[in-house]
Design a protein around this motif. Structure first.
Motif, short mmCIF file in Angstrom:
data_model
loop_
_atom_site.label_atom_id
_atom_site.label_comp_id
_atom_site.label_asym_id
_atom_site.label_seq_id
_atom_site.Cartn_x
_atom_site.Cartn_y
_atom_site.Cartn_z
N GLU A 164 -6.01 -2.32 3.32
CA GLU A 164 -7.35 -2.91 3.17
C GLU A 164 -8.25 -2.57 4.35
O GLU A 164 -9.43 -2.85 4.33
CB GLU A 164 -7.21 -4.43 3.01
CG GLU A 164 -6.40 -4.86 1.80
CD GLU A 164 -4.88 -4.74 1.99
OE1 GLU A 164 -4.43 -4.51 3.13
OE2 GLU A 164 -4.16 -4.86 0.98
N GLY B 264 0.81 -1.23 0.00
CA GLY B 264 0.00 0.00 0.00
C GLY B 264 0.84 1.27 0.00
O GLY B 264 0.52 2.23 0.70
N THR B 265 1.89 1.28 -0.80
CA THR B 265 2.83 2.42 -0.75
C THR B 265 2.20 3.73 -1.23
O THR B 265 2.65 4.80 -0.82
CB THR B 265 4.09 2.13 -1.59
OG1 THR B 265 3.67 1.76 -2.90
CG2 THR B 265 4.91 1.01 -0.99
#
Ligand code: UTP
Length: 307
Positions: free
Chosen positions: A27, A14-15
């Motif tokens: 998420e 999730g950069t």
């Protein structure tokens, strides 16, 4: 035969959402009042899926906790007779054994994450839902995975959800090369003769972009097992699907609903706004705010330099 198993990969870093996702899983980012992963889980169960395999990773324990009991919280809500939230959090916990967890030790790409579920999926067709693609079908249509499972029952071939994108956006998606022009048919199904991962606009075979909903045959696992890297140096699901297609047909499915790219900051904000506006109480309060702010936003430059 309908898919009974779904894989939800949640091991990505999730950069694009840093710093929010430094310690918190992407998420678990919340759209209105639910984390992204909950939308995906609800969609899977609404499609008749019976078990969900999460491909998770280090630092993602919060995801499993979200779908487990919380005795202290429940006790406290019960003591205060807060029945609605109590019911809400209890309904989050599926029957024992329906959620299965495995780990992807390194985030080597979506294809690799799916491959990590190979021993748990079994011999039948299985669904994949990417939680950062939130698809809102509204009250008019069934959730998108249900739409796909219904189609799969008669088609019995692998399928990916597709949507039309702007020509300049093809380099953000896997793009489907259709066997026949989709305009020539009224069917929502488009057979593919090729799939290309993130092609530059001038190389894209169409503007039909693959989004994060799939129904695949288990033969995909031996192809993913080749661990060939593709775009971005990652093991790409689209590349393995392109190989699968040499022996098994793959169809694109033009779903009904709106897809929000919640892996992207702008798409995420759009999802929050759009889904908040679906709730009458929130709409009543938000609409006057948006109306009064609109002229300000249109005339004043943005004050922050952060992107
Ligand atoms: P993304 O490519 O959008 O996720 O993968 P990411 O890599 O976490 O995002 P950025 O680009 O760094 O911001 C879509 C889905 O696939 C999972 C992600 O968790 C997300 O749900 N994924 C991706 C994995 O499980 N493993 C991976 O190696 C890559």
């Amino acid at each position: 035969m309908r898919p009974r198993t779904a894989v939800i990969p949640v091991a990505g870093l999730g950069t694009r959402f840093l710093p929010a996702t430094k310690a918190m899983p992407k998420e678990m980012l919340t759209v209105v009042d639910k984390p992204l992963v909950q939308y995906a889980v609800e969609e899977a169960f609404a499609a008749g899926i019976e078990r969900i395999i999460f491909v998770t990773g280090r630092g993602k324990e919060m995801l499993a906790d979200h779908f487990d009991y919380t005795p202290e919280l429940e006790e406290s809500l019960r003591n205060r007779n807060r029945q609605d939230p109590l019911q809400q959090i209890r309904s989050l916990v599926p029957s024992a054994g329906c959620l299965i967890y495995t780990r992807q030790n390194e985030p080597l790409g979506l294809g690799h994450a799916i491959w990590c579920a190979r021993h748990l999926v079994g011999d039948g067709p299985f669904a994949i839902l990417l939680p950062d693609d939130l698809v809102w079908s509204g009250p008019q249509h069934p959730p998108v995975m249900k739409q796909m499972c219904d189609q799969y029952e008669s088609l019995q071939h692998s399928m990916v959800a597709i949507m039309n994108v702007e020509a300049q956006e093809t380099n953000k998606y896997g793009i489907l090369d259709p066997l026949t022009a989709p305009e020539s048919s009224t069917s929502p199904l488009v057979q593919a003769k090729g799939l290309v991962e993130k092609p530059a606009p001038h190389l894209a075979p169409s503007r039909l972009a693959i989004i994060g909903r799939y129904i695949l045959r288990p033969e995909i696992f031996s192809l993913l097992g080749k661990k060939q890297t593709g775009a971005g140096g990652e093991i790409q699901l689209t590349d393995a699907m392109a190989m699968l297609m040499q022996n098994h047909p793959i169809y694109g499915f033009l779903f009904q609903g709106t897809r929000y790219d919640c892996g992207d900051k702008v798409g995420f904000q759009m999802a929050n706004l759009a889904l908040a506006m679906e709730q009458p109480e929130m709409r009543t309060r938000l609409l006057p705010f948006l109306n009064t702010q609109l002229s300000h936003w249109q005339t004043q430059p943005a004050s922050s330099t952060n992107s």
